[in-house]
Design a protein around this motif. Structure first.
Motif, PDB file in Angstrom:
ATOM      1  N   GLU A 126       6.011  30.039   4.212  1.00 21.33           N
ATOM      2  CA  GLU A 126       5.671  29.751   2.469  1.00 21.33           C
ATOM      3  C   GLU A 126       5.210  28.312   2.318  1.00 21.33           C
ATOM      4  OE1 GLU A 126       7.492  30.881  -1.365  1.00 21.33           O
ATOM      5  OE2 GLU A 126       7.331  32.040   0.662  1.00 21.33           O
ATOM      6  N   LYS A 127       5.841  27.289   3.060  1.00 19.94           N
ATOM      7  CA  LYS A 127       5.196  25.913   3.204  1.00 19.94           C
ATOM      8  C   LYS A 127       3.840  25.827   3.535  1.00 19.94           C
ATOM      9  CE  LYS A 127       8.587  22.450   4.715  1.00 19.94           C
ATOM     10  NZ  LYS A 127       9.039  22.135   5.768  1.00 19.94           N
ATOM     11  N   ILE A 128       3.466  26.568   4.478  1.00 21.58           N
ATOM     12  CA  ILE A 128       2.111  26.391   5.115  1.00 21.58           C
ATOM     13  C   ILE A 128       1.139  27.142   4.100  1.00 21.58           C
ATOM     14  CG2 ILE A 128       0.472  27.113   7.037  1.00 21.58           C
ATOM     15  CD1 ILE A 128       2.779  27.075   8.863  1.00 21.58           C
ATOM     16  N   LEU A 129       1.569  28.374   3.619  1.00 17.72           N
ATOM     17  CA  LEU A 129       0.760  29.053   2.705  1.00 17.72           C
ATOM     18  C   LEU A 129       0.625  28.119   1.409  1.00 17.72           C
ATOM     19  CD1 LEU A 129       2.275  33.014   2.971  1.00 17.72           C
ATOM     20  CD2 LEU A 129      -0.134  31.772   3.562  1.00 17.72           C
ATOM     21  N   ASN A 130       1.369  27.385   0.988  1.00 14.93           N
ATOM     22  CA  ASN A 130       1.232  26.653  -0.166  1.00 14.93           C
ATOM     23  C   ASN A 130       0.445  25.472   0.433  1.00 14.93           C
ATOM     24  OD1 ASN A 130       2.504  26.789  -2.557  1.00 14.93           O
ATOM     25  ND2 ASN A 130       4.565  26.689  -2.034  1.00 14.93           N
ATOM     26  N   ASN A 131       0.393  24.777   1.489  1.00 13.45           N
ATOM     27  CA  ASN A 131      -0.584  23.517   1.784  1.00 13.45           C
ATOM     28  C   ASN A 131      -2.040  24.235   1.786  1.00 13.45           C
ATOM     29  OD1 ASN A 131       1.758  22.207   2.071  1.00 13.45           O
ATOM     30  ND2 ASN A 131       1.614  22.430   4.312  1.00 13.45           N
ATOM     31  N   LEU A 132      -1.949  25.572   2.498  1.00 12.64           N
ATOM     32  CA  LEU A 132      -3.147  26.297   2.529  1.00 12.64           C
ATOM     33  C   LEU A 132      -4.089  26.397   1.366  1.00 12.64           C
ATOM     34  CD1 LEU A 132      -2.903  28.860   5.368  1.00 12.64           C
ATOM     35  CD2 LEU A 132      -3.922  26.577   5.658  1.00 12.64           C
ATOM     36  N   LYS A 133      -3.323  26.599   0.262  1.00 13.41           N
ATOM     37  CA  LYS A 133      -3.870  26.640  -1.150  1.00 13.41           C
ATOM     38  C   LYS A 133      -4.957  25.590  -1.267  1.00 13.41           C
ATOM     39  CE  LYS A 133      -0.586  29.135  -3.832  1.00 13.41           C
ATOM     40  NZ  LYS A 133       0.529  28.798  -4.339  1.00 13.41           N
ATOM     41  N   ASN A 134      -4.462  24.298  -1.151  1.00 14.37           N
ATOM     42  CA  ASN A 134      -5.136  23.157  -1.266  1.00 14.37           C
ATOM     43  C   ASN A 134      -6.284  23.193  -0.095  1.00 14.37           C
ATOM     44  OD1 ASN A 134      -3.682  22.330  -3.416  1.00 14.37           O
ATOM     45  ND2 ASN A 134      -2.200  21.507  -2.153  1.00 14.37           N
ATOM     46  N   ALA A 135      -5.761  23.328   1.023  1.00 16.26           N
ATOM     47  CA  ALA A 135      -6.718  23.084   2.166  1.00 16.26           C
ATOM     48  C   ALA A 135      -7.835  24.072   2.209  1.00 16.26           C
ATOM     49  CB  ALA A 135      -5.967  23.054   3.511  1.00 16.26           C
ATOM     50  N   THR A 136      -7.499  25.260   1.601  1.00 15.06           N
ATOM     51  CA  THR A 136      -8.683  26.246   1.752  1.00 15.06           C
ATOM     52  C   THR A 136      -9.581  26.508   0.222  1.00 15.06           C
ATOM     53  OG1 THR A 136      -7.286  27.995   1.097  1.00 15.06           O
ATOM     54  CG2 THR A 136      -7.589  27.576   3.628  1.00 15.06           C
ATOM     55  N   ALA A 137      -9.031  25.606  -0.594  1.00 12.62           N
ATOM     56  CA  ALA A 137      -9.909  25.450  -1.960  1.00 12.62           C
ATOM     57  C   ALA A 137     -11.409  25.317  -1.704  1.00 12.62           C
ATOM     58  CB  ALA A 137      -9.492  24.480  -2.901  1.00 12.62           C
ATOM     59  N   GLY A 138     -12.195  26.094  -2.183  1.00 15.13           N
ATOM     60  CA  GLY A 138     -13.718  25.931  -1.823  1.00 15.13           C
ATOM     61  C   GLY A 138     -14.110  26.716  -0.679  1.00 15.13           C
ATOM     62  N   LYS A 139     -13.014  27.533  -0.270  1.00 14.91           N
ATOM     63  CA  LYS A 139     -13.640  28.010   1.217  1.00 14.91           C
ATOM     64  C   LYS A 139     -13.419  29.493   0.933  1.00 14.91           C
ATOM     65  CE  LYS A 139     -11.644  25.056   4.476  1.00 14.91           C
ATOM     66  NZ  LYS A 139     -12.615  24.102   4.210  1.00 14.91           N
ATOM     67  N   SER A 140     -14.030  30.429   1.713  1.00 16.11           N
ATOM     68  CA  SER A 140     -13.732  31.919   1.761  1.00 16.11           C
ATOM     69  C   SER A 140     -12.692  31.961   2.904  1.00 16.11           C
ATOM     70  CB  SER A 140     -14.795  32.676   2.077  1.00 16.11           C
ATOM     71  OG  SER A 140     -15.870  32.427   0.953  1.00 16.11           O
ATOM     72  N   THR A 141     -11.729  32.730   2.568  1.00 18.49           N
ATOM     73  CA  THR A 141     -10.504  32.876   3.541  1.00 18.49           C
ATOM     74  C   THR A 141     -10.322  34.339   3.862  1.00 18.49           C
ATOM     75  OG1 THR A 141      -8.930  32.597   1.715  1.00 18.49           O
ATOM     76  CG2 THR A 141      -9.107  30.843   3.322  1.00 18.49           C
ATOM     77  N   VAL A 142     -10.187  34.651   5.196  1.00 19.10           N
ATOM     78  CA  VAL A 142      -9.633  36.123   5.456  1.00 19.10           C
ATOM     79  C   VAL A 142      -8.286  35.953   6.235  1.00 19.10           C
ATOM     80  CG1 VAL A 142     -10.395  38.104   6.845  1.00 19.10           C
ATOM     81  CG2 VAL A 142     -12.126  36.824   5.532  1.00 19.10           C
ATOM     82  N   ILE A 143      -7.450  36.687   5.468  1.00 19.00           N
ATOM     83  CA  ILE A 143      -5.879  36.517   6.149  1.00 19.00           C
ATOM     84  C   ILE A 143      -5.587  37.935   6.687  1.00 19.00           C
ATOM     85  CG2 ILE A 143      -3.498  35.878   5.474  1.00 19.00           C
ATOM     86  CD1 ILE A 143      -4.225  33.991   3.677  1.00 19.00           C
ATOM     87  N   ILE A 144      -5.304  37.862   7.834  1.00 18.26           N
ATOM     88  CA  ILE A 144      -4.807  39.049   8.658  1.00 18.26           C
ATOM     89  C   ILE A 144      -3.549  38.953   8.795  1.00 18.26           C
ATOM     90  CG2 ILE A 144      -4.974  40.719  10.623  1.00 18.26           C
ATOM     91  CD1 ILE A 144      -7.968  39.587  10.965  1.00 18.26           C
ATOM     92  N   SER A 167       2.762  36.784   3.227  1.00 17.40           N
ATOM     93  CA  SER A 167       1.712  36.111   3.675  1.00 17.40           C
ATOM     94  C   SER A 167       0.192  36.504   2.798  1.00 17.40           C
ATOM     95  CB  SER A 167       1.256  36.392   4.937  1.00 17.40           C
ATOM     96  OG  SER A 167       2.187  35.826   5.862  1.00 17.40           O
ATOM     97  N   VAL A 168       0.142  37.611   2.136  1.00 15.20           N
ATOM     98  CA  VAL A 168      -1.130  38.123   1.539  1.00 15.20           C
ATOM     99  C   VAL A 168      -1.052  38.238   0.051  1.00 15.20           C
ATOM    100  CG1 VAL A 168      -1.781  39.000   3.795  1.00 15.20           C
ATOM    101  CG2 VAL A 168      -0.645  40.723   1.843  1.00 15.20           C
ATOM    102  N   LYS A 169       0.155  38.341  -0.638  1.00 11.70           N
ATOM    103  CA  LYS A 169       0.330  39.134  -2.081  1.00 11.70           C
ATOM    104  C   LYS A 169      -0.550  38.264  -2.836  1.00 11.70           C
ATOM    105  CE  LYS A 169       4.615  36.743  -3.491  1.00 11.70           C
ATOM    106  NZ  LYS A 169       5.259  36.326  -1.919  1.00 11.70           N
TER     107      LYS A 169
END
Ligand code: ATP
Ligand code: MG
Length: 605
Positions: free
Chosen positions: A537-555, A561-563
């Motif tokens: 949960e924590k990492i996904l939250n952080n990722l929201k900022n870190a991956t803003a402006g990127k295309s992401t593919v989450i497997i 993790s994906v909802k």
């Protein structure tokens, strides 16, 4: 010896020999000089011997007379000259032999270095499917065993060959000048020696090949047992592992003993054959002396020549077998160097990625296993949005990631980035601007900092700004606090030589590595599987900022993790069976819905 036609595989080495042509040239000059000098001692010896015989006659003649001392002194002074001459020639020859080795053997080392670098660069150029088709031991052999065989040819084989040719010409001319008949008799047994040595060397090469093979089997067995030591201990298989090792070691011992046997036969053979030449010299030479054609000294001189020729002639057989080995090795090296990577870079134009992805009817079958991993897969990921890929194990999720980074090319269909087929995008830029956090984490034997910085900075000592970025990435991946608790913090060595990280820690170091690279497209392949839901949960939250402006593919296998992804696809046996966002898929009540229900109830437990 069908050696000449096969020599053409060694032609590849010409370019290297040409590169070091001056050194080679001097090498040949030194060989010639050292051989030339080796002829003289024999002639000095002949003169001295003849002088002694004459002196003995003279001493006997002048016995008791006043001249006896004069004759004796004459003898002593010529003996001293002999000693001085012999010494001087030995020193001069030694100097040239030193320079001969310093040039030719050095050149072989230079070429070995060049060849190793060339092979290593090819390792890096070749694509994943090459590594799937060849085992590590074989691949390693190209750069170690094969190169060292080729070096033995370039150094010792060439050096001794030139040596023999020059020495042979010099000695034979000298011998023929003295007495033709005697020379013929003396040279007669030598070819037999060459052939015998060749046969023994060939046998030894075959045996030593077997010893080498068995050694690499032992090496593989040992290496695997170290790598799998935890499994071995957990299943209490130590005893049977030892037994297995013993069997392999026993086989190795048998083969090594056979080799030692052949080796032991080698030397006696070389000592035996010159004896025939010596006997012939004494017999035929004696007759010639009686006839008055040659002197006693000539017989001694010939014996020295035989000894001069014995080793080189014997080594001709050895050289032949060295050359054969080198031919086989160079053939394999050439084959390897000619291997063309299936994945080619088709563009040298720089490519600046925006980040939209499209799969258009993509189908893919793994060439190695024939497994149909993807069938008619189509989806669009608009720029700066997220895609989630779900599905049972083996459904083809990681395959999508592999195709997107062009580890393989699809059999049919197209993959487009920013509307351009990735086959036509500069491969270097494509991989530079896509980041993948792979399912199987790999950490190098390096510091944690080095591992995170891998692929982002050009290596060497990091600047403080770079260190700051590493720290930021580690914080986003929620591994910073863990790292700070290690004794050497970011300098802690991980991997084979260092501390062992837990599965979840490794995954997070790997995530930090992906984030630091700051690519336009970021792919997370099941990389939160080993962390608990809270950390996730924590990492996904952080990722929201870190991956803003990127295309992401989450497997992922986890709904949690994906909802929040903009788009979710579900794969089954390589086919997309569901697609939509969370709400849509919940309404659909298919695989996704069931997984959600199941994981929700697990969390509530
Ligand atoms: N390098 C490979 N060579 C041959 N076959 C492969 C290779 N990688 C995967 N496969 C096969 O392709 C199919 C799809 O594999 P893939 O790794 O894409 O599955 P996945 O959905 O990522 O599974 P998981 O959830 O277990 O990671 C599987 O049947 C697998 O055995
Ligand atoms: Mg996978």
């Amino acid at each position: 010896m069908y050696i000449w036609p096969a020599m053409k595989s060694l032609r590849y080495l010409n370019k290297f020999i040409f590169k070091y042509k001056f050194k080679m040239f001097w090498g040949v000059v030194f060989i010639a000089l050292s051989n030339w000098l080796s002829i003289f001692p024999a002639q000095i010896f002949r003169n001295v011997l003849d002088a002694i015989l004459e002196s003995v006659d003279l001493i006997n003649l002048f016995k008791g007379s006043s001249s006896e001392d004069i004759v004796k002194n004459l003898f002593i002074s010529s003996a001293i000259w002999f000693a001085v001459g012999l010494f001087a020639f030995a020193i001069a020859r030694g100097i040239f032999v030193f320079f001969m080795r310093q040039t030719i053997i050095m050149v072989s080392r230079y070429i070995e270095y060049d060849l190793k670098n060339e092979i290593y660069a090819q390792y890096q150029r070749l694509d994943i499917s090459f590594y799937k088709n060849n085992n590590t031991g074989d691949i390693m052999n190209r750069i170690s065993e094969d190169v060292s065989n080729v070096r033995m040819y370039l150094g010792p084989a060439i050096m001794y060959f030139i040596n023999i040719v020059i020495l042979f010409i010099l000695v034979v001319i000298t011998m023929l000048n003295i007495n033709v008949e005697l020379s013929m008799y003396v040279l007669l047994p030598l070819p037999v020696l060459t052939i015998l040595v060749y046969l023994v060397s060939r046998k030894m090469t075959k045996l030593s090949g077997e010893v080498q093979d068995q050694l690499s089997t032992i090496y593989n067995t040992t290496q695997e047992s170290f790598a799998g030591i935890r499994v071995i201990k957990a299943y209490t298989k130590e005893k049977s592992t030892v037994k297995h090792f013993n069997e392999e070691a026993e086989l190795y011992k048998e083969k090594a003993l056979k080799l030692a046997m052949a080796d032991s036969m080698f030397n006696p053979l070389i000592f035996l054959l010159p004896v025939f030449s010596t006997i012939l010299t004494v017999f035929v030479g004696g007759m010639e002396v009686i006839k008055g054609n040659i002197t006693y000294g000539n017989i001694a001189e010939f014996v020295i020549y035989i000894n001069l020729l014995t080793w080189p002639v014997a080594s001709l057989g050895w050289i032949t077998s060295l050359t054969q080995k080198a031919i086989a090795s160079q053939k394999r090296i050439n084959q390897f160097l000619n291997e063309v990577p299936k994945i080619q870079n088709n563009s040298s134009e720089p490519f600046h990625m925006e980040g939209s992805i499209e799969f258009r009817n993509v189908s893919f079958t793994y060439p190695e296993s024939g497994i149909k991993a993807l069938q008619n897969v189509s989806f669009i990921v608009p720029n700066k949005t997220s895609l989630a890929i779900m599905g049972k194990t083996g459904a083809g999720k990681s395959t999508i990631a592999q195709l997107l980074t062009r580890m393989y090319d699809p059999d049919s269909g197209e993959i487009l980035i920013d509307g351009k087929n990735i086959k036509n995008i500069n491969l270097h830029d494509l991989r530079k601007q896509t980041g993948i956090v792979p399912q199987e984490v790999f950490l190098f034997s390096d510091t944690i900092e080095g591992n995170i910085a891998f692929g982002s900075f050009s290596g060497g000592e990091l600047s403080s700004a770079e260190k700051e970025l590493v720290k930021k990435a580690a914080e986003e991946a929620d591994i910073h606090n863990n790292i700070m608790s290690f004794p050497n913090q970011y300098e802690t060595i991980v991997g084979e030589r260092g501390i062992t990280l837990s599965g979840g820690q490794k995954q997070r170091v790997s995530i930090a590595r992906g984030l630091l690279k700051d690519p336009k497209i970021l792919i997370f392949d099941d990389c939160l599987s080993a962390v608990d839901t809270e950390t996730e949960e924590k990492i996904l939250n952080n990722l929201k900022n870190a991956t803003a402006g990127k295309s992401t593919v989450i497997i992922s296998h986890r709904v949690s993790s994906v909802k929040n992804c903009k788009q979710i696809i579900v794969l089954d046996h390589g086919v997309i069976v569901e697609r939509g966002n969370h709400e849509e898929l919940m309404k659909h009540k298919g695989f996704y819905f069931e997984l959600y229900e199941q994981q929700l109830s697990e969390d509530e437990k």
